[in-house]
Design a protein around this motif. Sequence first.
Motif, PDB file in Angstrom:
ATOM      1  N   VAL A  17      11.248  -6.853   3.923  1.00  0.00           N
ATOM      2  CA  VAL A  17       9.932  -6.948   4.556  1.00  0.00           C
ATOM      3  C   VAL A  17       9.194  -8.191   4.070  1.00  0.00           C
ATOM      4  O   VAL A  17       8.560  -8.906   4.860  1.00  0.00           O
ATOM      5  CB  VAL A  17       9.119  -5.669   4.284  1.00  0.00           C
ATOM      6  CG1 VAL A  17       7.710  -5.795   4.844  1.00  0.00           C
ATOM      7  CG2 VAL A  17       9.814  -4.459   4.890  1.00  0.00           C
ATOM      8  N   ILE A  18       9.266  -8.460   2.770  1.00  0.00           N
ATOM      9  CA  ILE A  18       8.569  -9.627   2.221  1.00  0.00           C
ATOM     10  C   ILE A  18       9.128 -10.911   2.790  1.00  0.00           C
ATOM     11  O   ILE A  18       8.378 -11.830   3.155  1.00  0.00           O
ATOM     12  CB  ILE A  18       8.662  -9.621   0.685  1.00  0.00           C
ATOM     13  CG1 ILE A  18       7.864  -8.453   0.111  1.00  0.00           C
ATOM     14  CG2 ILE A  18       8.155 -10.930   0.103  1.00  0.00           C
ATOM     15  CD1 ILE A  18       7.991  -8.305  -1.388  1.00  0.00           C
ATOM     16  N   LEU A  19      10.453 -11.011   2.869  1.00  0.00           N
ATOM     17  CA  LEU A  19      11.070 -12.239   3.377  1.00  0.00           C
ATOM     18  C   LEU A  19      10.708 -12.476   4.838  1.00  0.00           C
ATOM     19  O   LEU A  19      10.347 -13.592   5.233  1.00  0.00           O
ATOM     20  CB  LEU A  19      12.589 -12.176   3.215  1.00  0.00           C
ATOM     21  CG  LEU A  19      13.367 -13.376   3.764  1.00  0.00           C
ATOM     22  CD1 LEU A  19      13.057 -14.632   2.950  1.00  0.00           C
ATOM     23  CD2 LEU A  19      14.872 -13.112   3.756  1.00  0.00           C
ATOM     24  N   GLY A  20      10.793 -11.428   5.654  1.00  0.00           N
ATOM     25  CA  GLY A  20      10.496 -11.602   7.070  1.00  0.00           C
ATOM     26  C   GLY A  20       9.020 -11.798   7.345  1.00  0.00           C
ATOM     27  O   GLY A  20       8.641 -12.595   8.199  1.00  0.00           O
ATOM     28  N   GLY A  21       8.178 -11.048   6.630  1.00  0.00           N
ATOM     29  CA  GLY A  21       6.737 -11.128   6.858  1.00  0.00           C
ATOM     30  C   GLY A  21       6.162  -9.755   7.142  1.00  0.00           C
ATOM     31  O   GLY A  21       6.447  -9.180   8.201  1.00  0.00           O
ATOM     32  N   PRO A  22       5.381  -9.188   6.204  1.00  0.00           N
ATOM     33  CA  PRO A  22       4.780  -7.865   6.431  1.00  0.00           C
ATOM     34  C   PRO A  22       3.885  -7.865   7.667  1.00  0.00           C
ATOM     35  O   PRO A  22       3.066  -8.758   7.853  1.00  0.00           O
ATOM     36  CB  PRO A  22       3.961  -7.640   5.148  1.00  0.00           C
ATOM     37  CG  PRO A  22       4.562  -8.555   4.136  1.00  0.00           C
ATOM     38  CD  PRO A  22       5.051  -9.747   4.898  1.00  0.00           C
ATOM     39  N   ALA A  51      17.461  -2.327   8.990  1.00  0.00           N
ATOM     40  CA  ALA A  51      16.361  -2.873   9.782  1.00  0.00           C
ATOM     41  C   ALA A  51      15.427  -1.765  10.255  1.00  0.00           C
ATOM     42  O   ALA A  51      14.199  -1.940  10.292  1.00  0.00           O
ATOM     43  CB  ALA A  51      16.904  -3.653  10.971  1.00  0.00           C
ATOM     44  N   ILE A  52      15.986  -0.603  10.599  1.00  0.00           N
ATOM     45  CA  ILE A  52      15.145   0.530  10.999  1.00  0.00           C
ATOM     46  C   ILE A  52      14.300   1.001   9.821  1.00  0.00           C
ATOM     47  O   ILE A  52      13.097   1.293   9.960  1.00  0.00           O
ATOM     48  CB  ILE A  52      16.015   1.672  11.540  1.00  0.00           C
ATOM     49  CG1 ILE A  52      16.788   1.207  12.786  1.00  0.00           C
ATOM     50  CG2 ILE A  52      15.164   2.895  11.878  1.00  0.00           C
ATOM     51  CD1 ILE A  52      17.765   2.232  13.327  1.00  0.00           C
ATOM     52  N   LEU A  53      14.925   1.056   8.631  1.00  0.00           N
ATOM     53  CA  LEU A  53      14.155   1.428   7.435  1.00  0.00           C
ATOM     54  C   LEU A  53      13.047   0.416   7.166  1.00  0.00           C
ATOM     55  O   LEU A  53      11.915   0.784   6.819  1.00  0.00           O
ATOM     56  CB  LEU A  53      15.082   1.504   6.216  1.00  0.00           C
ATOM     57  CG  LEU A  53      16.325   2.385   6.306  1.00  0.00           C
ATOM     58  CD1 LEU A  53      17.089   2.358   4.985  1.00  0.00           C
ATOM     59  CD2 LEU A  53      15.965   3.794   6.690  1.00  0.00           C
ATOM     60  N   ALA A  54      13.375  -0.877   7.302  1.00  0.00           N
ATOM     61  CA  ALA A  54      12.392  -1.924   7.040  1.00  0.00           C
ATOM     62  C   ALA A  54      11.247  -1.869   8.044  1.00  0.00           C
ATOM     63  O   ALA A  54      10.088  -2.134   7.688  1.00  0.00           O
ATOM     64  CB  ALA A  54      13.062  -3.289   7.072  1.00  0.00           C
ATOM     65  N   LEU A  55      11.534  -1.524   9.296  1.00  0.00           N
ATOM     66  CA  LEU A  55      10.464  -1.377  10.275  1.00  0.00           C
ATOM     67  C   LEU A  55       9.537  -0.231   9.893  1.00  0.00           C
ATOM     68  O   LEU A  55       8.319  -0.303  10.104  1.00  0.00           O
ATOM     69  CB  LEU A  55      11.061  -1.145  11.668  1.00  0.00           C
ATOM     70  CG  LEU A  55      11.683  -2.369  12.352  1.00  0.00           C
ATOM     71  CD1 LEU A  55      12.427  -1.954  13.620  1.00  0.00           C
ATOM     72  CD2 LEU A  55      10.621  -3.408  12.676  1.00  0.00           C
ATOM     73  N   GLY A  56      10.103   0.850   9.354  1.00  0.00           N
ATOM     74  CA  GLY A  56       9.258   1.937   8.878  1.00  0.00           C
ATOM     75  C   GLY A  56       8.352   1.508   7.748  1.00  0.00           C
ATOM     76  O   GLY A  56       7.179   1.890   7.687  1.00  0.00           O
ATOM     77  N   LEU A  57       8.881   0.678   6.826  1.00  0.00           N
ATOM     78  CA  LEU A  57       8.059   0.217   5.711  1.00  0.00           C
ATOM     79  C   LEU A  57       7.033  -0.821   6.152  1.00  0.00           C
ATOM     80  O   LEU A  57       5.906  -0.833   5.645  1.00  0.00           O
ATOM     81  CB  LEU A  57       8.952  -0.367   4.614  1.00  0.00           C
ATOM     82  CG  LEU A  57       8.224  -0.864   3.353  1.00  0.00           C
ATOM     83  CD1 LEU A  57       7.450   0.277   2.703  1.00  0.00           C
ATOM     84  CD2 LEU A  57       9.216  -1.472   2.368  1.00  0.00           C
ATOM     85  N   THR A  58       7.394  -1.678   7.101  1.00  0.00           N
ATOM     86  CA  THR A  58       6.453  -2.735   7.493  1.00  0.00           C
ATOM     87  C   THR A  58       5.262  -2.184   8.252  1.00  0.00           C
ATOM     88  O   THR A  58       4.170  -2.746   8.175  1.00  0.00           O
ATOM     89  CB  THR A  58       7.172  -3.809   8.332  1.00  0.00           C
ATOM     90  OG1 THR A  58       6.392  -5.013   8.316  1.00  0.00           O
ATOM     91  CG2 THR A  58       7.344  -3.388   9.783  1.00  0.00           C
ATOM     92  N   ILE A  59       5.406  -1.072   8.970  1.00  0.00           N
ATOM     93  CA  ILE A  59       4.225  -0.514   9.624  1.00  0.00           C
ATOM     94  C   ILE A  59       3.336   0.207   8.615  1.00  0.00           C
ATOM     95  O   ILE A  59       2.125   0.300   8.803  1.00  0.00           O
ATOM     96  CB  ILE A  59       4.601   0.411  10.794  1.00  0.00           C
ATOM     97  CG1 ILE A  59       5.395   1.611  10.316  1.00  0.00           C
ATOM     98  CG2 ILE A  59       5.365  -0.341  11.857  1.00  0.00           C
ATOM     99  CD1 ILE A  59       5.709   2.608  11.409  1.00  0.00           C
ATOM    100  N   GLN A  60       3.937   0.727   7.523  1.00  0.00           N
ATOM    101  CA  GLN A  60       3.114   1.342   6.491  1.00  0.00           C
ATOM    102  C   GLN A  60       2.413   0.287   5.648  1.00  0.00           C
ATOM    103  O   GLN A  60       1.208   0.360   5.418  1.00  0.00           O
ATOM    104  CB  GLN A  60       3.977   2.235   5.586  1.00  0.00           C
ATOM    105  CG  GLN A  60       4.477   3.496   6.248  1.00  0.00           C
ATOM    106  CD  GLN A  60       5.349   4.316   5.329  1.00  0.00           C
ATOM    107  OE1 GLN A  60       5.899   3.823   4.344  1.00  0.00           O
ATOM    108  NE2 GLN A  60       5.500   5.587   5.642  1.00  0.00           N
ATOM    109  N   TRP A  61       3.177  -0.694   5.192  1.00  0.00           N
ATOM    110  CA  TRP A  61       2.625  -1.703   4.303  1.00  0.00           C
ATOM    111  C   TRP A  61       1.971  -2.843   5.084  1.00  0.00           C
ATOM    112  O   TRP A  61       0.871  -3.290   4.771  1.00  0.00           O
ATOM    113  CB  TRP A  61       3.738  -2.235   3.398  1.00  0.00           C
ATOM    114  CG  TRP A  61       3.261  -3.186   2.347  1.00  0.00           C
ATOM    115  CD1 TRP A  61       2.051  -3.179   1.706  1.00  0.00           C
ATOM    116  CD2 TRP A  61       3.978  -4.293   1.814  1.00  0.00           C
ATOM    117  NE1 TRP A  61       1.976  -4.200   0.799  1.00  0.00           N
ATOM    118  CE2 TRP A  61       3.148  -4.904   0.842  1.00  0.00           C
ATOM    119  CE3 TRP A  61       5.239  -4.824   2.046  1.00  0.00           C
ATOM    120  CZ2 TRP A  61       3.556  -6.020   0.121  1.00  0.00           C
ATOM    121  CZ3 TRP A  61       5.640  -5.923   1.314  1.00  0.00           C
ATOM    122  CH2 TRP A  61       4.801  -6.517   0.370  1.00  0.00           C
ATOM    123  N   GLY A  62       2.658  -3.322   6.130  1.00  0.00           N
ATOM    124  CA  GLY A  62       2.136  -4.446   6.883  1.00  0.00           C
ATOM    125  C   GLY A  62       0.976  -4.079   7.785  1.00  0.00           C
ATOM    126  O   GLY A  62      -0.002  -4.825   7.883  1.00  0.00           O
TER     127      GLY A  62
END
Length: 439
Positions: free
Chosen positions: A351-356, A59-70
Motif C-alpha cells: 500500500v505504501i509503495l503504490g500510494g494509500p 492485491a485484494i488484501l491490499a485493496l482492503g487495507l488501502t480503503i481502511q488506511w487510505g
Amino acid sequence: MSTQQEHASRRDDTVAAPSRFPLREVVLFGAVLAAVLGVYAVMGVAYSTRMLVEAACYAILALGLTIQWGYAGQFNAGVMGFVALGGFCAMFFSVPVNDAFWGTELPGELGRVLLYLAAAAMLVFGATRLDRVGVPKKLRTLIAIVLAVVLYLVVISMLREVTDEIESRAGFIGGLGLPAWTGWIVGGALAGGVGYFIGHICLGLRSDYLAIATLGIAEIIKAFLKNSDWLTRGTATVSPLPWPTPGPSTLGFTLSRALYLSVTAVMIAAIFFLLHRAYHAPWGRMIRAIRDNEVAASAMGKDINRRRLEIFVLGCILMGIGGGALTSFNSLFDPQGYLPLNHTFLVLVMVILGGPGNNLGTIFGAVAVYIIWIMSEPLALALMNLAVWVGEGAFGWEPPGNLDSRALQARVFVIGLLITLVLRFAPQGLLPEKVKHHG
C-alpha cells in the motif's frame, strides 16, 4: 456578474481543464510488465503464473487495507487475522464431508453445547443492560463479570468433553463439500462480521492503539484456529483443498493456474470498479472529509462513528475474500502460516509503495512488491554463489554451508530497504492519491 454567470463560468473552467496524460502510470506499469516477462523468461511459465495468482490475491488484501488506511486513516495491523478467517471458511466449505463425524451422535452433542454457548452469551449481554431496570452501574458490571466467568467455565468444560470425543473418534469435523467460491463469500461475510464487532470496541481508539488492538485480535484468531484441532486439525493442516476451477490434475499446472489467474483478475476488476465508483461518489468524499478533519465533518452533521465502522467492515470483507482465494489456491490450510506481523507488514509495504488511497496504485504496489519478495531469494542466492565462486578461485575462501537460508533472509533486507527508499523519496507513494478540488 450575476450568480448564474459565475456558476456557468466555473463549469466552463472545469470542462476546459485539460486531462493529464497518465505518463507515470504508463511507465510504472510498463516496468512491472517488463519484470513479469523477465520472470517468465527466467523461471518458466508454471512458476511465474503461480506468482501472479498469489500477487493477485495479495492485491485484494491490499485493496482492503488501502480503503481502511487510505480512505479513512484507520491503521489495521491485524490483516492476517481476517485473512485466516477467510482461509478457514474456504477450507470448511470445500473439504469433503467427514462421515466419521456426521454419521454419529457427535453433531447433536456439539450443537447442544453451541446452543448453551449462545444462551450464555445472551445472559451476559442481558446482565450488561441491568442498569436500565434500576440496578446501579457498578453492581451491574460486577454481576456481568461474575456471570461471564461462571458461564464460561461451565460451557468450556462441556465443549472440551465433546471436542475430545470428536478428535478421538473422527479426527475433526470435516467440511461441507460445497464449491470453493461459497467459502470465499462466507469468509468475507465472517471477516466483516468480526470486523463489525471489533469496530464497536476499537474504532474509538487513536491510530497507534488501534494498530496494537487489531494486532492482538489477529493473534487471538490465529491461536484459536491453531489450537482447535477438532475444527481445523490445528498443526496437522488440511490438504488438499479443492479449487473453484479445474485443477492441475485435469488441465496441468500451467493451464489450470492461468484459469485461476483469470478468476482473480475478474475479481480485482470488479472490486476496482466498485471502489472507484464509491471513491468518487458523495460517500467517498464524506469518508475523506472525516479522515482529513473529523471535527469539521462532525460539525456538518456527519455520523462519524457509523461511517468509520462502514469502511472498517468493508476492508475486512475484502481481506476475508482475498484470504479465501489465496488459501484455496495454495490448496493447504495451515493456521501457523498466517503470521500477523510479517505478512501484515508485507501488505502494508504494498500500500505504501503504490500510494494509500489510490486503488490503481495499490494494485501496482501489490504486484511489484510481491515480485520483489519472491525473486529476492533466487537473485540473492545467485549473487552469493557468484561471490563464492570468485572467492574460492581468487582467494581460496571457505564457503559457508547455509547459503539457502541466508538467501531466504535477504527478502527481509530487500523489503526493508525498499520501504526506506520509498518513505525517503516518495512518502505519498509512487502513485499518490488524487483529490479533486471542487468550486
